[in-house]
Design a protein around this motif. Structure first.
Motif, mmCIF file in Angstrom:
data_model
loop_
_atom_site.group_PDB
_atom_site.id
_atom_site.type_symbol
_atom_site.label_atom_id
_atom_site.label_comp_id
_atom_site.label_asym_id
_atom_site.label_seq_id
_atom_site.Cartn_x
_atom_site.Cartn_y
_atom_site.Cartn_z
ATOM 1 N N ARG A 70 -47.639 24.829 -24.219
ATOM 2 C CA ARG A 70 -46.541 23.929 -24.602
ATOM 3 C C ARG A 70 -46.409 23.831 -26.113
ATOM 4 N N ALA B 91 -41.615 21.850 -21.888
ATOM 5 C CA ALA B 91 -42.069 21.778 -20.493
ATOM 6 C C ALA B 91 -41.011 22.335 -19.554
ATOM 7 N N LEU C 252 -49.032 24.221 -18.866
ATOM 8 C CA LEU C 252 -48.571 23.639 -20.135
ATOM 9 C C LEU C 252 -49.702 23.475 -21.146
#
Length: 658
Positions: free
Chosen positions: A113, A135, A147
């Protein structure tokens, strides 16, 4: 000004040449691109195919504004790229391009992420918004459960998907994919190409650089490059094949503003990255911090010890008086009998405006008895002003008065040690009788503990009697005081008072048959010397801060070298030179802030230990704050050169670094 008309190519190259070496570099000149002409329209899906060394990667770097041509023109949406400055090019990379590299080029210390968020950080997108968008992109690309995984926890295909998500973070109007399937197995490669086709269908301009003709065949337009020249173009002489959708074109007027991330966002991101790097490299961080910690702690402790010594002198000055002079008789330098200080002389001295008090003193060791205890004690005969002149309080009972002195009252005040000697088992000796010489004196008080002055008898061993009673009952043969204690009006009046007394007595005596000792000036000089020593100790300790700063610089230079590729990634995703400068400068400052805080704590701990061992130590908040701020300044000064080195790296060279 808005983007150019729809029929104007999004990318237009004319006569593009790129050479390396030559121009006094010591390397032979090599021409990689040789007069390329190329138009790419918005929404095209283009593959540039060629063997290794054909110049296709160099072409990609030029297209992505990571490099500049040696000759020729590059117009983006009708605007000459050569006219753009470094920050404007960073804006263009950030807003227009999304890079997908063969080696993925993900930042190893960041999660999936966080890697995807990087372009949005430099675009100034709010933290919660970019986290949601990252996300969503990873979820769209099939990585909703990855993530927080770092690159080494992902497969090659997953890393390439993260790279694609990063390319789309700011919109990804143009996707530049350099050998996107080169490091993948056939299944993962097919998935990546399917993603790129989807993006092309959605209106993104997709440019794939590859040596694999099967990969190139999946594009709508294939350009073949060989030896730095375009030797084939499937769209030559035909209209461009565009997707059914289009993305909004950039407003190139915004490039001049080149806003990007705010200062606060830059610093916050840099601090987060730096803190993570410090945690991941604990051993190196600890060694780097050591110099700063030792430097800060040394400055604090040295200044505390110096201040403790200085305040001890000041305390002595307070008890002895910061404005004290001593006056006595002596033979004149030219010979002859010693002078005589008369009561009239003392009255005249007391009348001087520079003088506050005049205290005649007679003192000698005399046998003092109480019961069976007797001892040779210095009997100090002086007026009732003695405690005021010497700033010395009475601990028990009281001191005699001027009226009692005039009445020749046989009263005595004991020093702290004299009390313990004559009355060891009597906490309150008031009313007891001491025999001083052959005369009885009544105890009316006990002085507070004072201690001995340098080079003088211990005042706590003395006993104190009224001046006139002393002359009448103990020192009958004395015709004048042994010496006179003179208190100037203030510490600033010590030298003027000395000059005024000397002039007065010379006029009265006609010769210099007296001596004046300037105790106040001596004490002030000693205090000034101690202050100078404190400063010197602080400066010596500060040298260790400089050594620590050099250590920070060395480590930061090493960090820049280790993270060269990361710097290239950040530049490719839109970081300006000032963003890179701030990042590494913030990292250097964070190291020194951490070291400074630990150094302050260590300095306080060492000072506490010294205090426990009765070493005179005075901690100063100013000294602690100064040492801490010096540590931070050290980080700024010694971190600037490595940060500047990082900011000046060429993006292409940085991306190729290890």
């Amino acid at each position: 000004m808005r983007g150019a008309a729809p029929n104007v190519p999004l990318i237009a190259l004319r006569g593009i040449r790129k050479r390396y070496g030559g121009n006094g570099s010591g390397r032979p000149q090599v021409e990689v691109l040789r007069g390329l002409d190329l138009d790419i329209h918005q929404g095209e899906f283009v593959a540039v195919v060629g063997s290794s060394g054909s110049g296709k990667s160099t072409l990609m770097n030029l297209l992505g504004c990571l490099d500049r041509p040696s000759e020729g023109s590059y117009h983006f949406d009708g605007h000459d790229v050569a006219s753009l400055g470094a920050d404007e090019l960073a804006w263009l990379r950030r807003e227009a391009f999304g890079f997908v590299f063969q080696g993925y080029h993900l930042i190893a210390t960041e999660s999936a992420r966080e890697n995807v968020e990087v372009p949005a950080i430099y675009a100034g997108m709010p933290e919660h918004e970019r986290a949601q968008r990252a996300a969503a992109l990873l979820g769209r690309l099939g990585l909703p459960d990855k993530l927080e995984n770092r690159p080494n926890q992902l497969s090659g295909g997953q890393q390439q998907r993260v790279s694609i998500a990063r390319a789309l973070m700011n919109g990804g109007r143009i996707i530049l994919a350099d050998e996107p399937t080169g490091a993948l197995d056939s299944k993962s490669g097919a998935e990546v190409m399917a993603l790129l086709r989807e993006l092309a269908d959605a209106g993104h301009t997709v440019i794939v650089i590859t040596h694999d003709r099967e990969v190139a065949a999946q594009a709508r337009r294939v350009i073949e490059i060989r030896d730095g020249e375009i030797v084939g173009d499937s769209a030559q002489g035909t209209a461009p094949i565009l997707s059914g959708q289009t993305l909004p074109r950039l407003d190139m007027a915004e490039a001049a503003q080149a806003g990007g991330a705010s200062f606060a966002a830059d610093v916050r991101e840099a601090a987060r990255t730096a803190w993570r790097g410090m945690r991941l490299n604990r051993a190196r961080t600890g060694l780097t911090l050591l110099g700063i910690v030792i430097g800060v702690a040394s400055v604090i402790v040295m200044l505390a010890i110096g201040e403790g010594a200085r305040q001890r002198v000041v305390q002595q000055m307070g008890t002895m008086g910061t404005a004290i002079l001593y006056l006595g008789s002596r033979p004149p330098p030219t010979g002859g009998p010693a002078g005589m200080l008369t009561p009239e002389d003392l009255e005249a001295v007391a009348a001087l405006p520079e003088i506050r008090r005049v205290l005649p003193v007679i003192g000698d060791p005399i046998t003092v008895r109480y019961g069976s205890a007797d001892r040779q004690v210095y009997v100090f005969a002086a007026s009732e002003e003695m405690p005021l002149v010497h700033h010395w309080p009475v601990a028990l009972g009281r001191y005699y008065t001027d009226a009692e002195d005039h009445d020749l009252a046989p009263l005595v005040v004991l020093g702290h040690k004299a009390h313990r000697h004559f009355f060891p088992d009597t906490p309150n000796p008031l009313g007891k009788q001491l025999l001083i010489g052959h005369s009885p004196f009544e105890v009316i008080g006990v002085m507070a503990e004072r201690g001995a002055d340098s080079g003088a008898q211990d005042y706590d061993d003395m006993v104190f009697i009224p001046y006139r009673a002393g002359r009448a009952r103990v020192y009958q043969v004395q015709t004048q005081p042994d010496y006179v204690v003179v208190e100037a009006a203030s510490s600033a009046d010590v030298l003027p008072a000395e000059r005024a007394m000397k002039a007065l007595l010379l006029s009265r005596h006609g010769r210099e048959d007296f001596g004046i000792g300037n105790a106040g000036a001596r004490l002030q000089a000693e205090a000034a010397t101690r202050q100078s020593m404190t400063v010197m100790l602080g400066l010596i300790a500060a040298v260790s801060l400089v050594v620590g700063g050099i250590g920070v610089m060395n480590v930061m230079l090493m960090t820049v070298r280790e993270r060269t590729r990361e710097i290239g990634i950040r530049m490719a995703t839109g970081a300006r030179q000032r963003d890179i400068l701030r990042q590494f400068l913030t990292e250097a400052v964070l190291v020194t802030v951490t070291g400074g805080a630990v150094g302050v704590a260590l300095g306080v701990l060492i000072a506490a230990v010294l205090i426990a061992f009765t070493v005179p130590v005075v901690l100063s908040v100013t000294a602690m704050a100064g040492a801490f701020l010096c540590a931070v300044a050290t980080g700024l000064v010694f971190g600037y050169m490595p940060a500047k080195t990082a900011a000046r790296l060429d993006p292409v060279v940085a991306l190729a670094g290890e």
